[in-house]
Design an enzyme around this catalytic site. Structure first.
Site, PDB file in Angstrom:
ATOM      1  N   ALA A 179      -9.444 -77.080 -56.879  1.00 41.69           N
ATOM      2  CA  ALA A 179      -9.427 -76.175 -58.704  1.00 41.69           C
ATOM      3  C   ALA A 179     -10.174 -76.161 -59.814  1.00 41.69           C
ATOM      4  O   ALA A 179     -10.706 -77.481 -58.933  1.00 41.69           O
ATOM      5  CB  ALA A 179      -7.521 -76.581 -58.943  1.00 41.69           C
ATOM      6  N   LYS A 213      -3.199 -69.724 -61.596  1.00 40.97           N
ATOM      7  CA  LYS A 213      -2.341 -70.623 -60.943  1.00 40.97           C
ATOM      8  C   LYS A 213      -1.164 -70.266 -60.168  1.00 40.97           C
ATOM      9  O   LYS A 213      -1.246 -70.351 -58.595  1.00 40.97           O
ATOM     10  CB  LYS A 213      -1.790 -72.746 -61.632  1.00 40.97           C
ATOM     11  CG  LYS A 213      -3.473 -73.359 -60.948  1.00 40.97           C
ATOM     12  CD  LYS A 213      -4.182 -73.536 -60.450  1.00 40.97           C
ATOM     13  CE  LYS A 213      -3.293 -74.668 -59.637  1.00 40.97           C
ATOM     14  NZ  LYS A 213      -4.639 -75.168 -58.214  1.00 40.97           N
ATOM     15  N   TYR A 224      -5.394 -71.072 -67.831  1.00 35.15           N
ATOM     16  CA  TYR A 224      -5.014 -71.887 -66.717  1.00 35.15           C
ATOM     17  C   TYR A 224      -3.827 -71.760 -65.515  1.00 35.15           C
ATOM     18  O   TYR A 224      -4.059 -71.604 -64.503  1.00 35.15           O
ATOM     19  CB  TYR A 224      -5.131 -73.802 -67.241  1.00 35.15           C
ATOM     20  CG  TYR A 224      -5.093 -74.475 -65.996  1.00 35.15           C
ATOM     21  CD1 TYR A 224      -5.525 -75.428 -64.866  1.00 35.15           C
ATOM     22  CD2 TYR A 224      -3.251 -75.501 -65.586  1.00 35.15           C
ATOM     23  CE1 TYR A 224      -5.268 -76.000 -63.915  1.00 35.15           C
ATOM     24  CE2 TYR A 224      -3.433 -76.331 -65.304  1.00 35.15           C
ATOM     25  CZ  TYR A 224      -4.655 -76.602 -64.082  1.00 35.15           C
ATOM     26  OH  TYR A 224      -3.159 -77.577 -63.575  1.00 35.15           O
ATOM     27  N   GLY A 280     -11.674 -84.829 -54.998  1.00 33.13           N
ATOM     28  CA  GLY A 280     -10.878 -85.564 -56.781  1.00 33.13           C
ATOM     29  C   GLY A 280     -10.508 -86.582 -56.480  1.00 33.13           C
ATOM     30  O   GLY A 280      -9.868 -86.719 -55.471  1.00 33.13           O
ATOM     31  N   LEU A 288      -6.899 -86.599 -56.257  1.00 30.24           N
ATOM     32  CA  LEU A 288      -5.821 -86.705 -55.090  1.00 30.24           C
ATOM     33  C   LEU A 288      -6.587 -86.182 -54.291  1.00 30.24           C
ATOM     34  O   LEU A 288      -5.813 -86.820 -53.031  1.00 30.24           O
ATOM     35  CB  LEU A 288      -4.873 -84.393 -55.846  1.00 30.24           C
ATOM     36  CG  LEU A 288      -3.610 -84.440 -54.719  1.00 30.24           C
ATOM     37  CD1 LEU A 288      -2.604 -85.574 -54.684  1.00 30.24           C
ATOM     38  CD2 LEU A 288      -3.092 -83.261 -55.059  1.00 30.24           C
ATOM     39  N   ASP A 308       2.995 -77.220 -63.301  1.00 29.64           N
ATOM     40  CA  ASP A 308       3.878 -76.813 -64.205  1.00 29.64           C
ATOM     41  C   ASP A 308       3.347 -75.776 -65.620  1.00 29.64           C
ATOM     42  O   ASP A 308       4.891 -75.264 -66.007  1.00 29.64           O
ATOM     43  CB  ASP A 308       4.845 -78.079 -65.346  1.00 29.64           C
ATOM     44  CG  ASP A 308       3.776 -79.191 -65.630  1.00 29.64           C
ATOM     45  OD1 ASP A 308       2.218 -79.250 -64.846  1.00 29.64           O
ATOM     46  OD2 ASP A 308       3.034 -79.301 -66.901  1.00 29.64           O
TER      47      ASP A 308
END
Length: 324
Positions: free
Chosen positions: A74, A144, A140, A24, A26, A116
């Site tokens: 994820a 998380k 979502y 991914g 990141l 967030d």
């Protein structure tokens, strides 16, 4: 020393860092920075460690024997999660519990990258501190949050939940690239004005996460995002300015105009002071990050076009693509 991507036949020995979701945007950046720091880092993605395979997770973590696990894997397609809630809860929630169990059994520290979207946006005007009440509006966000609870339940001083927001970075799908591609194609731009948050560049987020791994502050929740705040509309305007396209008009619309399946928080500005205190600095301002991102992303696009990079293949499956 260095970074490597795991293959099933790879003989591994104890390593400094295991990165999930390593293909991914990141994960790739964390792997590159870890290598630059001289860390022995092993990266895995769905081929090496499917997150729906509890035994496979346990076996691989035990075999790699990491000192620290960076859990980036994820499902991040927000509307896809709304359409496929069981898969979202299984991967973002239950699989995170399995990764945490495996890390604990291996005596490894762990950082779980969260979002967030665990907040409802009702705290308009006040950045969300790490201990603010959560109230996710979407599958979502809820999935998380389950992952967060699974990590925090271990009560370990080397287990971290690191929430971030509006993540983008060079290579692969990202919001600034989408805006610039539309502008350069002469397509009309219309962007949401009534959602406000903190854009976060992968390079700066990766550096902060690796600082957590290195500094080992007290366990718990931290917030990591570039400084400053803006609406998606302002972020689009700033992106165009960073690319020298100041004369391109950006139309306005509301979130309700889009009528998307999943609700997004109207305000999700994170209070990053706790992590800044630990690191002795905050992440750079998002304007600074944008100025660095644009040329890096253009270089990544050129490399992909010439077949010299695999960055464009970072996502497989409709639920894995980053969606804002």
């Amino acid at each position: 020393v260095g970074a490597q991507h795991v293959t099933p036949s790879l003989e591994t020995s104890p390593c400094d860092l295991l990165v999930t979701g390593a293909l991914g945007q990141l994960g790739r950046t964390i792997m590159a920075q870890a290598e630059a720091l001289g860390l022995r880092a092993v990266g895995v993605d769905v081929d090496e460690m499917p997150l729906d395979d509890r035994h496979g997770i346990q076996e691989l973590v035990a075999r790699v024997s990491p000192a620290f696990v960076m859990h980036c894997g994820a499902i991040t397609n927000v509307d896809g999660c709304e359409a496929h809630p069981l898969q979202a809860y299984r991967i973002n929630g239950l699989a995170t519990a399995w990764v945490a169990q495996a890390a604990s059994a291996a005596g490894a520290g762990m950082a779980y990258v969260s979002t967030d979207f665990v907040f409802d946006g009702a705290s308009v005007g006040t950045p969300y501190p790490v201990d603010a009440a959560v109230n996710p509006l979407s599958v979502y966000g809820a999935s998380k949050r389950i992952g967060e609870e699974a990590v925090l339940a271990h009560g370990r001083d080397d287990f971290y939940v690191v929430r971030t927001s509006w993540v983008y970075g060079p290579g692969g799908k990202n919001f600034p690239r989408a805006i610039l591609n539309l502008a350069r194609a002469g397509q009309p731009l219309k962007v949401v004005t009534d959602q406000v948050g903190r854009p976060t560049m992968t390079h700066d987020l990766a550096e902060a996460l690796l600082d957590v791994q290195r500094i080992k502050p007290p366990g718990g929740i931290y917030h990591a995002a570039n400084e400053g705040q803006c609406s998606w509309h302002q972020f689009a305007v700033d992106t165009l300015a960073a690319a020298g396209l100041n004369d391109v008009a950006v139309g306005e619309q509301t979130a309700a105009d889009l009528n998307l399946p999943a609700a997004r928080p109207a305000w999700s500005v994170l209070d990053t002071s706790k992590l800044a205190s630990v690191r002795g600095k905050g992440l750079p301002d998002y304007h600074d990050a944008l100025l660095r991102h644009v040329p890096l992303d253009e270089a990544a696009q050129s490399a992909q076009a010439e077949g010299r990079s695999s960055a464009g293949g970072a996502s497989s499956g409709e639920l894995r693509g980053k969606q804002y």
